[in-house]
Design an enzyme around this catalytic site. Structure first.
Site, short mmCIF file in Angstrom:
data_model
loop_
_atom_site.label_atom_id
_atom_site.label_comp_id
_atom_site.label_asym_id
_atom_site.label_seq_id
_atom_site.Cartn_x
_atom_site.Cartn_y
_atom_site.Cartn_z
N ASN A 433 0.70 -0.97 -0.06
CA ASN A 433 0.07 0.11 -0.10
C ASN A 433 0.83 1.52 0.02
O ASN A 433 0.98 1.89 -1.10
CB ASN A 433 -0.79 -0.05 1.27
CG ASN A 433 -1.91 1.14 1.01
OD1 ASN A 433 -1.91 1.95 0.45
ND2 ASN A 433 -2.86 1.07 2.26
N ASP A 434 1.53 1.68 1.12
CA ASP A 434 2.33 2.63 1.26
C ASP A 434 3.32 2.93 0.20
O ASP A 434 3.55 3.99 -0.15
CB ASP A 434 3.03 2.93 2.68
CG ASP A 434 1.87 3.08 3.80
OD1 ASP A 434 0.77 3.84 3.43
OD2 ASP A 434 2.19 2.63 4.77
N VAL A 435 3.95 1.95 -0.27
CA VAL A 435 5.07 1.94 -1.20
C VAL A 435 4.53 2.05 -2.66
O VAL A 435 5.17 2.61 -3.52
CB VAL A 435 5.95 0.39 -1.23
CG1 VAL A 435 6.65 0.19 0.09
CG2 VAL A 435 4.84 -0.51 -1.75
N THR A 436 3.08 2.37 -2.87
CA THR A 436 2.69 2.58 -4.07
C THR A 436 1.91 4.20 -4.11
O THR A 436 1.45 4.65 -4.85
CB THR A 436 1.45 1.77 -4.78
OG1 THR A 436 0.44 1.74 -3.66
CG2 THR A 436 1.94 0.32 -4.65
#
Lengths: 506, 97
Positions: A433-436
């Site tokens: 999630n956060d890495v996108t």
């Protein structure tokens, strides 16, 4: 000064060769093709070190003329009257055997998804072993060749530990104890025995700094006074600080913590190497210490956070921060089905799969590879994109994909694949999630601002596998990708969803 | 060996470690942690010395316990690394069905 250790050049050479083997072991890891040979070098190096020590330190038993000194310590009159202590040899071999059985059984049984816990558990063992060795050296300094014996005319001889050895020993026991208790906490958090949420004590920074200062002061004082209370207080305080340092760190920051503890276990080995004047231990300690430090640095850079801010803790429990996630559902988003996803991907020219920790939790890597195989039958090019902090330890995703038989030349690192998203038909995000999150590039107020991300939003279509819309990533930030026109949310357990997609692809 | 000689080895080894570790491919970072774990158990050398020495019973038992812990790590660490590395395959290999 060191009359107890007559340095045999062949012995010193053997330890040096062991150290060089360890360097070659790490060197082999520069490519998967050479890595297995590297691992064998590591085993050879360890074999050399252990055999050398066993041969040069055969337990001896005094026979013949034996004098009991007033302190009760038995002193043999000379090597002529000593013979090999068979029982002690057996005990040592049994100890190695017990360890070997436990180690081999664990290594064979462990599931690949549990690798972060296993590594944390192994770190704790190195830490505890360092503490035990330091304590043994403190209790029997003459055996380690670090003592000065003063024989007064009256009374028992006084055994003084060399001051430089006291510093090395103090550092060794402190770092070892911190590694041990820190790794135990990291293990409990990774294994789910303890919640991933950071535990914040009031005034923890002050407590931690005071404890660290006390440990350093005591190590300095130890050079002047070798009484037992100093040594054991250093040990106990270090166990406590290891515990205090790790409990406020959230589950998602564990990649940094595990790397950091890796580094500490190396420095502990190096400190004991200084005590024993052993080159194999010093070289290894330096290698492992740098390795862990570099991995921590890579992880911090991948999150755009400073090492200090990670260590200070308090950031990121496990996913599902309900307080900020509630607002998320107000904005319109599109929900897709497994059939829609299967159709979109089978028509694509290229699909990039972005796995994250959610994939590991759902154990979806095997079925994901099946999906990729099916897509390839449809003539689709499939690639995998890995963010450096995906998962709970460095390289976690790569190991899981390798376990599922994904060829490693289909798996790419962030900087190698990021430019390809704009020419990609489908980005398939599973458990990440956060890495996108593009907010990392645009929103200066976002806690993840500045973190390098995978540019999935540039793909023609984004398929986002997620359990529900309510939960947000560990950073507690909403992800704009969810609400884009070209995004289709696939809300289900990652493994179930991929299984259904595989069925629809037939 | 005197302190400075040992310190020199240590400092040089830190530099070697720095360059060697940066050359490790990120895909193998998990095996890297597992293998560094295994080799840092070279601390077993100290435990073996304590276990073999006479003169202090408590020191000997601490040493023996250290030998057990370190060998768990040595055997477990190398075995689990070997198991992981065996999984990394190139594209041309046939995929098991």
């Amino acid at each position: 000064m060191h009359e107890a250790v007559a340095v045999n050049p062949w012995v010193a050479l053997a330890y040096l060769v062991a150290g060089v083997c360890f360097i070659l072991a790490l060197r082999g890891l520069s490519s998967p093709a050479t890595s297995q040979r590297g691992n064998r070098f590591g085993m050879i190096g360890m074999g050399i070190a252990v055999v050398t020590t066993l041969v040069t330190h055969v337990p001896m038993q005094a026979v013949g003329l034996v004098l009991a000194s007033p302190t009760g310590v038995i002193a043999a009159t000379g090597p002529v009257f000593a013979r090999i202590d068979a029982l002690a040899v057996l005990e040592i071999l049994a100890a190695i055997g017990i360890g070997a059985v436990i180690g081999l059984v664990t290594a064979r049984r462990i599931a690949m998804t549990d690798m972060p816990q296993l590594v944390a558990a192994f770190h704790s063992l190195v830490g505890l072993a360092a503490v035990l060795v330091a304590a043994a050296a403190y209790l029997n300094p003459e055996a380690f060749g670090i003592a000065m014996r003063i024989s007064p005319i009256f009374g028992p001889p006084i055994i003084n530990i060399l001051p430089v050895s006291r510093i090395e020993m103090g550092l060794g026991v402190a770092i070892g104890a911190i590694t041990f208790s820190g790794s135990v906490i990291a293990f409990l958090k990774l294994n789910g025995n303890m919640g991933g949420k950071p535990i914040m004590l009031p005034g923890r920074h002050a407590i931690n700094l005071a404890t660290l200062a006390a440990i350093l002061a005591l190590i300095a004082y130890f050079t002047a006074d070798q009484s037992p209370w100093v040594f054991w207080t250093i040990t106990v305080l270090s166990f406590v600080i290891g515990f205090l340092l790790i409990i406020p760190i959230g589950g998602a920051d564990m990649p940094v913590v595990v790397s950091m503890l890796n580094s500490y276990s190396g420095w502990a080995a190096a400190a004991m190497g200084f005590t024993l004047h052993n080159t194999a231990m010093i070289i290894t300690g330096a290698l492992v210490g740098s390795s862990g430090a570099i991995l921590s640095y890579i992880m911090c850079r991948a999150m755009n956070r400073s090492f200090v801010s990670v260590i200070a803790g308090g950031f990121g429990g496990d996913s599902g921060g309900s307080s900020t996630g509630a607002a998320a559902t107000d904005r319109p988003w599109k929900r897709g089905s497994a059939e829609d996803a299967a159709f979109l991907m089978s028509q694509a020219e290229q699909v990039i799969i972005v796995p994250g920790y959610g994939m590991a939790v759902a154990q979806a890597q095997h079925v994901l590879r099946e999906m990729a195989d099916k897509l390839k039958e449809h003539g689709v090019r499939v690639k995998y994109a890995i963010h450096p902090v995906a998962g709970r330890m460095p390289g976690h995703m790569n190991v899981l994909l390798a376990e599922a038989n994904v060829p490693y030349d289909e798996v790419f690192e962030l900087e190698d694949i990021n430019s390809e998203f704009s020419q990609t038909d489908v980005a398939f995000v599973i458990g990440a999630n956060d890495v996108t999150n593009p907010a990392a590039k645009t929103d200066k107020s976002s806690p993840i601002y500045g973190m390098p991300i995978l540019d999935v939003e540039k793909a023609k279509t984004v398929l986002f596998v997620k359990r529900s819309m309510g939960g947000v990533g560990y950073a507690g930030v909403d992800n704009d990708v969810f609400y884009m026109d070209n995004t289709m949310m696939l809300l289900a357990d990652a493994k179930k969803m991929v299984e259904e997609i595989v069925k629809s692809l037939d | 060996m005197d302190f400075i000689a040992i310190l020199s080895i240590f400092v040089m080894a830190c530099f070697v470690g720095y360059y060697v570790v940066w050359s490790v491919t990120p895909a193998l970072h998990t095996p890297l942690m597992a293998v560094t774990n295994a080799i840092s158990s070279v601390i077993i050398v100290g435990a073996l010395i304590a276990a073999a020495a006479s003169g202090s019973a408590s020191s000997k038992w601490l040493g023996l316990l250290g030998v057990v812990l370190a060998s768990v790590n040595i055997f477990g660490g190398f075995a689990v690394t070997a198991r992981m590395l065996a999984m990394y395959k190139k594209k041309d290999r046939p995929v098991a069905k």
